[in-house]
Design a protein around this motif. Structure first.
Motif, PDB file in Angstrom:
ATOM      1  N   LEU A   1      -5.132   5.180  -4.957  1.00  0.00           N
ATOM      2  CA  LEU A   1      -4.071   4.293  -4.485  1.00  0.00           C
ATOM      3  C   LEU A   1      -4.664   3.048  -3.821  1.00  0.00           C
ATOM      4  O   LEU A   1      -4.215   1.924  -4.075  1.00  0.00           O
ATOM      5  CB  LEU A   1      -3.176   5.052  -3.511  1.00  0.00           C
ATOM      6  CG  LEU A   1      -1.885   4.400  -3.084  1.00  0.00           C
ATOM      7  CD1 LEU A   1      -0.981   4.149  -4.283  1.00  0.00           C
ATOM      8  CD2 LEU A   1      -1.163   5.275  -2.081  1.00  0.00           C
ATOM      9  N   GLU A   2      -5.683   3.225  -3.010  1.00  0.00           N
ATOM     10  CA  GLU A   2      -6.342   2.085  -2.359  1.00  0.00           C
ATOM     11  C   GLU A   2      -7.008   1.167  -3.391  1.00  0.00           C
ATOM     12  O   GLU A   2      -6.939  -0.056  -3.283  1.00  0.00           O
ATOM     13  CB  GLU A   2      -7.364   2.576  -1.338  1.00  0.00           C
ATOM     14  CG  GLU A   2      -6.734   3.202  -0.110  1.00  0.00           C
ATOM     15  CD  GLU A   2      -7.748   3.893   0.796  1.00  0.00           C
ATOM     16  OE1 GLU A   2      -8.969   3.760   0.565  1.00  0.00           O
ATOM     17  OE2 GLU A   2      -7.309   4.569   1.739  1.00  0.00           O
ATOM     18  N   ALA A   3      -7.645   1.773  -4.399  1.00  0.00           N
ATOM     19  CA  ALA A   3      -8.287   0.972  -5.451  1.00  0.00           C
ATOM     20  C   ALA A   3      -7.248   0.171  -6.227  1.00  0.00           C
ATOM     21  O   ALA A   3      -7.477  -1.001  -6.559  1.00  0.00           O
ATOM     22  CB  ALA A   3      -9.077   1.880  -6.393  1.00  0.00           C
ATOM     23  N   ALA A   4      -6.113   0.781  -6.500  1.00  0.00           N
ATOM     24  CA  ALA A   4      -5.055   0.075  -7.217  1.00  0.00           C
ATOM     25  C   ALA A   4      -4.513  -1.063  -6.368  1.00  0.00           C
ATOM     26  O   ALA A   4      -4.281  -2.165  -6.874  1.00  0.00           O
ATOM     27  CB  ALA A   4      -3.932   1.038  -7.593  1.00  0.00           C
ATOM     28  N   GLN A   5      -4.315  -0.819  -5.077  1.00  0.00           N
ATOM     29  CA  GLN A   5      -3.822  -1.868  -4.188  1.00  0.00           C
ATOM     30  C   GLN A   5      -4.799  -3.036  -4.137  1.00  0.00           C
ATOM     31  O   GLN A   5      -4.408  -4.188  -4.183  1.00  0.00           O
ATOM     32  CB  GLN A   5      -3.594  -1.320  -2.774  1.00  0.00           C
ATOM     33  CG  GLN A   5      -3.032  -2.348  -1.812  1.00  0.00           C
ATOM     34  CD  GLN A   5      -1.652  -2.832  -2.203  1.00  0.00           C
ATOM     35  OE1 GLN A   5      -0.741  -2.046  -2.362  1.00  0.00           O
ATOM     36  NE2 GLN A   5      -1.497  -4.137  -2.356  1.00  0.00           N
ATOM     37  N   THR A   6      -6.091  -2.732  -4.068  1.00  0.00           N
ATOM     38  CA  THR A   6      -7.113  -3.772  -4.067  1.00  0.00           C
ATOM     39  C   THR A   6      -7.091  -4.548  -5.376  1.00  0.00           C
ATOM     40  O   THR A   6      -7.211  -5.776  -5.386  1.00  0.00           O
ATOM     41  CB  THR A   6      -8.507  -3.148  -3.846  1.00  0.00           C
ATOM     42  OG1 THR A   6      -8.504  -2.466  -2.589  1.00  0.00           O
ATOM     43  CG2 THR A   6      -9.596  -4.184  -3.857  1.00  0.00           C
ATOM     44  N   SER A   7      -6.922  -3.842  -6.469  1.00  0.00           N
ATOM     45  CA  SER A   7      -6.897  -4.470  -7.786  1.00  0.00           C
ATOM     46  C   SER A   7      -5.688  -5.386  -7.952  1.00  0.00           C
ATOM     47  O   SER A   7      -5.790  -6.461  -8.535  1.00  0.00           O
ATOM     48  CB  SER A   7      -6.876  -3.383  -8.858  1.00  0.00           C
ATOM     49  OG  SER A   7      -6.803  -3.940 -10.136  1.00  0.00           O
ATOM     50  N   ILE A   8      -4.563  -4.973  -7.415  1.00  0.00           N
ATOM     51  CA  ILE A   8      -3.329  -5.742  -7.558  1.00  0.00           C
ATOM     52  C   ILE A   8      -3.320  -6.922  -6.595  1.00  0.00           C
ATOM     53  O   ILE A   8      -2.834  -7.998  -6.908  1.00  0.00           O
ATOM     54  CB  ILE A   8      -2.101  -4.843  -7.337  1.00  0.00           C
ATOM     55  CG1 ILE A   8      -1.986  -3.882  -8.518  1.00  0.00           C
ATOM     56  CG2 ILE A   8      -0.833  -5.646  -7.180  1.00  0.00           C
ATOM     57  CD1 ILE A   8      -0.959  -2.804  -8.338  1.00  0.00           C
ATOM     58  N   GLY A   9      -3.877  -6.722  -5.425  1.00  0.00           N
ATOM     59  CA  GLY A   9      -3.899  -7.790  -4.423  1.00  0.00           C
ATOM     60  C   GLY A   9      -2.682  -7.712  -3.528  1.00  0.00           C
ATOM     61  O   GLY A   9      -2.235  -6.638  -3.148  1.00  0.00           O
ATOM     62  N   THR A  10      -2.112  -8.880  -3.252  1.00  0.00           N
ATOM     63  CA  THR A  10      -0.999  -8.927  -2.315  1.00  0.00           C
ATOM     64  C   THR A  10       0.313  -8.498  -2.949  1.00  0.00           C
ATOM     65  O   THR A  10       1.239  -8.124  -2.248  1.00  0.00           O
ATOM     66  CB  THR A  10      -0.830 -10.355  -1.745  1.00  0.00           C
ATOM     67  OG1 THR A  10      -0.635 -11.249  -2.838  1.00  0.00           O
ATOM     68  CG2 THR A  10      -2.047 -10.764  -0.947  1.00  0.00           C
TER      69      THR A  10
END
Length: 132
Positions: A43-52
């Motif tokens: 989930l954290e990796a996806a959030q980082t990948s998506i950005g804001t």
């Protein structure tokens, strides 16, 4: 000769089963905690990948992770692991879609650049400046 209600071997076998059952419960807790940790990381990796931005898949991943944590609190380790798996899959989908969107954007920018270069080539050489 004394009569035993339970032979020693039966008591030993019952003890071994009790230890195995306790170990099994402990293993379930460890596996569940491990799966939840992996899902949080995804989930954290996806959030980082998506950005804001936020994606519907990321929203689903967060909801599934919350459900997994609630199931873990209630002691339903099988449900917790299943929900954690679902959270991880939703996070991976969100990450993949973000990567696809970035690739499409880069492709469109490259197409625009190539189009501009073609236009410049089609104009021909610039007129020469008059000699002095």
């Amino acid at each position: 000769m004394r009569h035993q209600l339970f032979p020693r071997s039966a008591l030993f076998a019952a003890g071994v089963l009790a230890v195995a059952a306790m170990t099994g419960c402990s293993t379930n807790k460890v596996e569940t905690a491990s799966q939840l940790g992996e899902s949080r990381g995804a989930l954290e990796a996806a959030q980082t990948s998506i950005g804001t931005g936020d994606s519907p898949d990321l929203v689903v991943a967060r909801a599934r992770l919350a459900e997994a944590q609630e199931a873990q609190k209630k002691g339903d380790h099988a449900l917790a692991r299943r929900k954690a798996d679902e959270a991880e899959a939703a996070a991976a989908l969100a990450r993949s879609k973000a990567a696809r969107d970035r690739s499409e954007k880069a492709s469109m920018e490259l197409d625009r650049s190539l189009s501009t270069l073609r236009e410049e080539l089609n104009r021909g050489p610039a007129p020469a400046a008059p000699a002095r």
